[in-house]
Design an enzyme around this catalytic site. Structure first.
Site, short mmCIF file in Angstrom:
data_model
loop_
_atom_site.label_atom_id
_atom_site.label_comp_id
_atom_site.label_asym_id
_atom_site.label_seq_id
_atom_site.Cartn_x
_atom_site.Cartn_y
_atom_site.Cartn_z
N THR A 175 0.84 -1.20 0.00
CA THR A 175 0.00 0.00 0.00
C THR A 175 0.87 1.25 0.00
OG1 THR A 175 -1.80 -1.08 1.11
CG2 THR A 175 -1.55 1.24 1.59
N ARG A 203 -14.81 -6.58 0.98
CA ARG A 203 -14.09 -6.19 2.20
C ARG A 203 -13.55 -4.75 2.06
NH1 ARG A 203 -8.53 -4.41 3.16
NH2 ARG A 203 -8.09 -4.83 5.33
N VAL A 204 -13.65 -3.98 3.12
CA VAL A 204 -13.15 -2.60 3.11
C VAL A 204 -12.04 -2.47 4.15
CG1 VAL A 204 -13.78 -0.20 3.59
CG2 VAL A 204 -15.35 -1.66 2.31
N GLY A 205 -10.96 -1.81 3.77
CA GLY A 205 -9.85 -1.57 4.71
C GLY A 205 -9.84 -0.14 5.20
N ASP A 206 -8.72 0.26 5.77
CA ASP A 206 -8.60 1.58 6.39
C ASP A 206 -8.18 2.68 5.42
OD1 ASP A 206 -6.11 0.21 6.17
OD2 ASP A 206 -5.20 1.76 7.42
N GLY A 227 -0.94 -1.25 6.85
CA GLY A 227 -0.94 -2.43 7.72
C GLY A 227 -2.29 -3.10 7.67
N1 ASP Z 1 -4.08 -1.09 5.05
C1 ASP Z 1 -4.33 -1.84 3.85
C2 ASP Z 1 -5.66 -2.56 4.00
O1 ASP Z 1 -5.92 -3.10 5.05
C3 ASP Z 1 -3.29 -2.86 3.54
C4 ASP Z 1 -1.88 -2.38 3.56
O2 ASP Z 1 -1.56 -1.35 4.17
O3 ASP Z 1 -1.02 -3.02 2.93
O4 ASP Z 1 -6.38 -2.63 3.04
#
Ligand code: ASP
Length: 309
Positions: A175, A203-206, A227
């Site tokens: 990312t 799915r949704v991330g941050d 992360g």
């Molecule tokens: N934070 C991102 C997510 O959870 C993944 C990443 O930082 O590599 O989608």
């Protein structure tokens, strides 16, 4: 670092990267990508441009680079599809834009920026986001653009085990994000991702969530995270760091240390953040073996790093 000068920092993901096992050619390739992205933002700032334009330029450069898990080179869902996320925020007025689960936008951060500039809304998701983009003149591209041989191989290897992985735990880069301060003293932050390798569709991330993986406020700091997004959302990491400064008078380095090194690990929140103080001092911290990162303050040399120092 100067009180009136510009500053910029970026990340290309945190995870298990170890000096002993990293291939030298790969390391050179990723370092070149980080340096080029830093230069893209630096040019904007050095010409007197805004921190918002700088973080967008830096993140676009990383999205276009197949080494990183954003834009071209994103990881896949368990269906073998692409669902990308991005967010951008301006610290002077808290204007923000975000996109979630888009599959046909070449540079998701640019759509997030367009939303920031033109919409009364903040975050758009899925088909509605793409309809909005098309109406705004964005080209809707085939999602085949995001695929690379390396990601297909990574996905096939992971699918067999059923694991859902941070892509850099699968040896590759992650990312992306950037934070900047311009000469006028305004902060900005941006983050972009393909998410987790082999994640469930939907799915949704941050990364696309304002306050989760992305936050900027001229009163406190600018933050971009990378992360395990589940943990970063549960702890509203980016906003919490800003709040510690705004309400508690905590120094940025102490706020980041507490969040990343003490609190996140309690809920398996592996990863890191890049951040800038109001005056442009960079803080880059991670609780994983490495984080692809770079930073520069006006009048100083560029720093590019991969492993813990
Ligand atoms: N934070 C991102 C997510 O959870 C993944 C990443 O930082 O590599 O989608």
């Amino acid at each position: 670092m100067s009180e009136t000068g510009w500053a910029i920092a970026l990340h290309g993901g945190a995870g298990v990267m170890r000096r002993e096992t990293m291939d030298a050619a790969r390391e050179a390739e990723v370092r070149a990508g980080l340096a080029a992205a830093l230069a893209a933002g630096r040019e904007v700032l050095d010409a007197g441009g805004s921190s918002l334009d700088a973080v967008q330029a830096t993140v676009c450069s990383l999205e276009d680079n197949p080494c990183f898990n954003a834009g071209h080179g994103s990881v896949m869902t368990s269906d073998g599809t692409f669902e990308l996320e991005a967010a951008i925020m301006r610290g002077s007025d808290l204007a923000a834009g975000g996109v979630i689960n888009v599959s046909h936008i070449r540079n998701p951060v640019s759509l997030a920026r367009y939303i920031l500039d033109h919409s009364e809304h903040v975050v758009f998701a899925g088909a509605g986001a793409e309809r909005y983009a098309a109406g705004a003149g964005f080209e809707l591209i085939s999602s085949g653009y995001f695929e690379t041989e390396m990601r297909r191989a990574q996905f096939n290897a992971t699918r067999a085990s059923g694991a859902v992985t941070l892509d850099h735990d699968g040896k590759r880069y992650g990312t992306v994000g950037a934070v900047a301060r311009d000469r006028a003293g305004s902060l900005a932050a941006a983050t972009s991702t393909g998410g987790l390798n082999n994640k469930a569709p939907g799915r949704v991330g941050d990364s696309g969530i304002i306050g989760g993986g992305t936050y900027a406020n001229d009163k406190s700091c600018a933050v971009s995270a990378t992360g395990r997004g589940e943990a970063f959302m549960r702890m509203t990491v980016a906003r919490d760091i800003a709040a510690m400064i705004e309400y508690g008078g905590v120094a940025l380095a102490d706020a980041v240390e507490r969040k990343v090194m003490t609190e996140l690990p309690v809920i398996n929140g592996r990863g890191g953040v890049i951040a800038l103080t109001r005056t442009g001092a960079p803080v880059l911290q991670f609780n994983t073996p490495g984080m692809y990162r770079a930073a520069q303050c006006e009048g100083e040399a560029a720093q590019v790093a991969v492993f813990a120092l």
